[in-house]
Design a protein around this motif. Sequence first.
Motif, PDB file in Angstrom:
ATOM      1  N   TYR A 209      10.153   9.648  56.565  1.00 44.99           N
ATOM      2  CA  TYR A 209      11.278  10.955  56.927  1.00 44.99           C
ATOM      3  C   TYR A 209      11.584  11.244  58.402  1.00 44.99           C
ATOM      4  O   TYR A 209      10.743  10.857  59.482  1.00 44.99           O
ATOM      5  N   GLY A 210      12.842  11.514  58.633  1.00 42.79           N
ATOM      6  CA  GLY A 210      13.179  11.897  59.883  1.00 42.79           C
ATOM      7  C   GLY A 210      12.688  13.656  59.741  1.00 42.79           C
ATOM      8  O   GLY A 210      12.488  14.054  58.837  1.00 42.79           O
ATOM      9  N   VAL A 211      12.498  13.829  61.022  1.00 41.35           N
ATOM     10  CA  VAL A 211      11.985  15.388  61.208  1.00 41.35           C
ATOM     11  C   VAL A 211      12.873  16.011  62.183  1.00 41.35           C
ATOM     12  O   VAL A 211      13.156  15.698  63.207  1.00 41.35           O
ATOM     13  N   GLU A 212      12.861  17.495  61.668  1.00 41.57           N
ATOM     14  CA  GLU A 212      13.250  18.615  62.478  1.00 41.57           C
ATOM     15  C   GLU A 212      12.260  19.567  62.761  1.00 41.57           C
ATOM     16  O   GLU A 212      11.974  20.116  61.738  1.00 41.57           O
ATOM     17  N   ARG A 213      12.018  19.918  63.959  1.00 42.64           N
ATOM     18  CA  ARG A 213      10.841  20.934  64.181  1.00 42.64           C
ATOM     19  C   ARG A 213      11.451  21.811  65.322  1.00 42.64           C
ATOM     20  O   ARG A 213      11.656  21.541  66.240  1.00 42.64           O
ATOM     21  N   TRP A 214      11.377  23.112  64.791  1.00 42.51           N
ATOM     22  CA  TRP A 214      12.142  24.111  65.750  1.00 42.51           C
ATOM     23  C   TRP A 214      10.900  25.272  65.821  1.00 42.51           C
ATOM     24  O   TRP A 214      10.120  25.775  64.807  1.00 42.51           O
ATOM     25  N   ARG A 215      11.346  26.300  66.783  1.00 41.46           N
ATOM     26  CA  ARG A 215      10.523  27.361  67.104  1.00 41.46           C
ATOM     27  C   ARG A 215      11.693  28.428  67.042  1.00 41.46           C
ATOM     28  O   ARG A 215      12.789  28.114  67.688  1.00 41.46           O
ATOM     29  N   ILE A 216      11.597  29.320  66.017  1.00 42.10           N
ATOM     30  CA  ILE A 216      12.572  30.461  65.785  1.00 42.10           C
ATOM     31  C   ILE A 216      12.119  31.957  66.083  1.00 42.10           C
ATOM     32  O   ILE A 216      11.035  32.205  65.641  1.00 42.10           O
ATOM     33  N   THR A 217      12.743  32.423  67.041  1.00 40.20           N
ATOM     34  CA  THR A 217      12.287  33.865  67.729  1.00 40.20           C
ATOM     35  C   THR A 217      13.186  34.813  67.084  1.00 40.20           C
ATOM     36  O   THR A 217      14.521  34.892  67.363  1.00 40.20           O
ATOM     37  N   VAL A 259      12.093  18.469  52.014  1.00 42.93           N
ATOM     38  CA  VAL A 259      11.074  19.313  52.318  1.00 42.93           C
ATOM     39  C   VAL A 259      11.277  20.464  53.459  1.00 42.93           C
ATOM     40  O   VAL A 259      11.717  19.642  54.432  1.00 42.93           O
ATOM     41  N   CYS A 260      10.997  21.700  53.499  1.00 39.50           N
ATOM     42  CA  CYS A 260      11.145  22.558  54.546  1.00 39.50           C
ATOM     43  C   CYS A 260       9.952  23.407  54.548  1.00 39.50           C
ATOM     44  O   CYS A 260       9.198  23.913  53.321  1.00 39.50           O
ATOM     45  N   THR A 261       9.132  23.458  55.493  1.00 41.19           N
ATOM     46  CA  THR A 261       8.045  24.419  55.586  1.00 41.19           C
ATOM     47  C   THR A 261       8.076  25.434  56.897  1.00 41.19           C
ATOM     48  O   THR A 261       8.282  25.021  58.031  1.00 41.19           O
ATOM     49  N   LEU A 283       9.384  26.220  62.112  1.00 41.99           N
ATOM     50  CA  LEU A 283       9.923  25.501  60.936  1.00 41.99           C
ATOM     51  C   LEU A 283       9.947  24.002  61.125  1.00 41.99           C
ATOM     52  O   LEU A 283      10.131  23.392  62.121  1.00 41.99           O
ATOM     53  N   ASP A 284       9.487  23.482  59.940  1.00 42.86           N
ATOM     54  CA  ASP A 284       9.387  21.796  59.976  1.00 42.86           C
ATOM     55  C   ASP A 284      10.404  21.358  58.585  1.00 42.86           C
ATOM     56  O   ASP A 284      10.296  21.900  57.513  1.00 42.86           O
ATOM     57  N   GLN A 285      11.233  20.385  59.011  1.00 44.85           N
ATOM     58  CA  GLN A 285      12.160  19.861  57.876  1.00 44.85           C
ATOM     59  C   GLN A 285      12.081  18.499  57.836  1.00 44.85           C
ATOM     60  O   GLN A 285      12.292  17.710  58.892  1.00 44.85           O
ATOM     61  N   LEU A 296      20.168  20.200  56.005  1.00 42.74           N
ATOM     62  CA  LEU A 296      18.978  21.250  55.762  1.00 42.74           C
ATOM     63  C   LEU A 296      18.950  22.114  57.150  1.00 42.74           C
ATOM     64  O   LEU A 296      18.701  23.224  56.967  1.00 42.74           O
ATOM     65  N   LEU A 297      19.172  21.213  58.254  1.00 47.76           N
ATOM     66  CA  LEU A 297      18.987  22.461  59.569  1.00 47.76           C
ATOM     67  C   LEU A 297      20.178  23.134  59.484  1.00 47.76           C
ATOM     68  O   LEU A 297      20.103  24.182  59.843  1.00 47.76           O
ATOM     69  N   ASP A 298      21.266  22.574  59.018  1.00 48.99           N
ATOM     70  CA  ASP A 298      22.679  23.709  59.410  1.00 48.99           C
ATOM     71  C   ASP A 298      22.690  24.631  58.543  1.00 48.99           C
ATOM     72  O   ASP A 298      22.977  25.799  58.611  1.00 48.99           O
ATOM     73  N   ALA A 299      21.921  24.399  57.074  1.00 51.35           N
ATOM     74  CA  ALA A 299      21.861  25.475  56.162  1.00 51.35           C
ATOM     75  C   ALA A 299      21.023  26.569  56.847  1.00 51.35           C
ATOM     76  O   ALA A 299      20.962  27.609  56.447  1.00 51.35           O
TER      77      ALA A 299
END
Length: 413
Positions: A209-217, A259-261, A283-285, A296-299
């Motif tokens: 899988y490709g992964v997008e991992r973000w910190r949302i404040t 999958v989104c976590t 957030l992990d997608q 997934l990220l845009d949504a």
Amino acid sequence: MALDPARVVSQLRELQELTGDENGAQRVAWTETWDTARAWLDGLLSGLPLERERDEAGNDWWTLRGDDDRAVLIGGHIDSVPNGGWLDGALNVVAGAEVLRRIAEGATPPLTVRLVNWADEEGARFGRSLFGSSAASGSMADQDELRELKDRDGVSLPDALAASGVDLDRALEARSQLESAAAYLELHIEQGPVLESMGLPLGAVLGTYGVERWRITWTGQAAHAGSTPMDKRRDALAGAAKLALEIREIAARVGNGAVCTSGGVICKPGIVTSVVETAEQLLDQRHLDASSLAELLDAAQAASWRFAQEENIEVDWERIWSIEPILFDPSLIDLCDEACREVAGVSHRLPSGPLHDAAEVARAGVPTVMIFVQSLRGLSHTKLEDTREEHLELSVQALDRLADATIARVAGG
């Protein structure tokens, strides 16, 4: 000597006793226990006509020279997470050692065959996964950031590497190890429930899988919990809570394994008598398709802006890390699927949600494939991790057949 899959299971149990305790495996990279495991693995291959080498990134290589310098690589990692399982990582290198032994004790192979034990796949001590394989693939572009990493005791990554004889500034020189690589094969436990739910022991892996991992404040306003009316609150946690639930719907809409976590939320001031002023959310997608991953990220971002407006708070996104989906070689997937069917009668093609060293090797342009063997209850990274012994033995046989088929395919091509 013939292949002995039962010996692999026995050796894995031996390693479990040597480097584990009542809490599970303790083979964390860049520790004495990991060094003990590496020395133990080297001992399994003693007495064979192999060239032994440790490269600039700390990866261990055993090379059986063939009639052609082009090499089929069999790889994996022996390091574990703290309190980990007895199979994650160790299965692939111990099974690979058995396959290499079988080949080495026969006639000279038409191609060179190499076993690699990648250094620090897990990233458990410093948070940087796939260290050795990313150095070999040439994708380690974050060396300045790596110099700043420290473990929980304040030891820096460069100092820990130096204690194991590795100079971070030279790690990328490990790229030379892949120059002759014609194919890369890796066996791994699934670490998920799919094969068990289907009643299947083995499967061929399509890619990672490709992964997008973000910190949302999320930023609101602290206020007294007793005197602030509900409709007057600017509660940062409300935004994080809404997003944590919304990503379930987003994953369902995108589908095809999405999958989104929401892996954690830290609230400040973090006291029971105050409305939350800031909430830092992780957030992990993941998805196997790049366009679906972007969807997934845009949504999720669009939803966060909507929730911020609804709650009269602010939201900021900071990317932590990302990697594109990695698709494995179609011809090797076919060979892998065939090998699984030959030994088990059935097979299944499935993606990998977790990342593996195989992804880095594939990124370097080396044709790559993985075999998955069933994980009981889908559990991994825990002492409860387990796989039926008969399935482990089937996986060793499948890896052996895949190695022979790959050598024949490359040599004949």
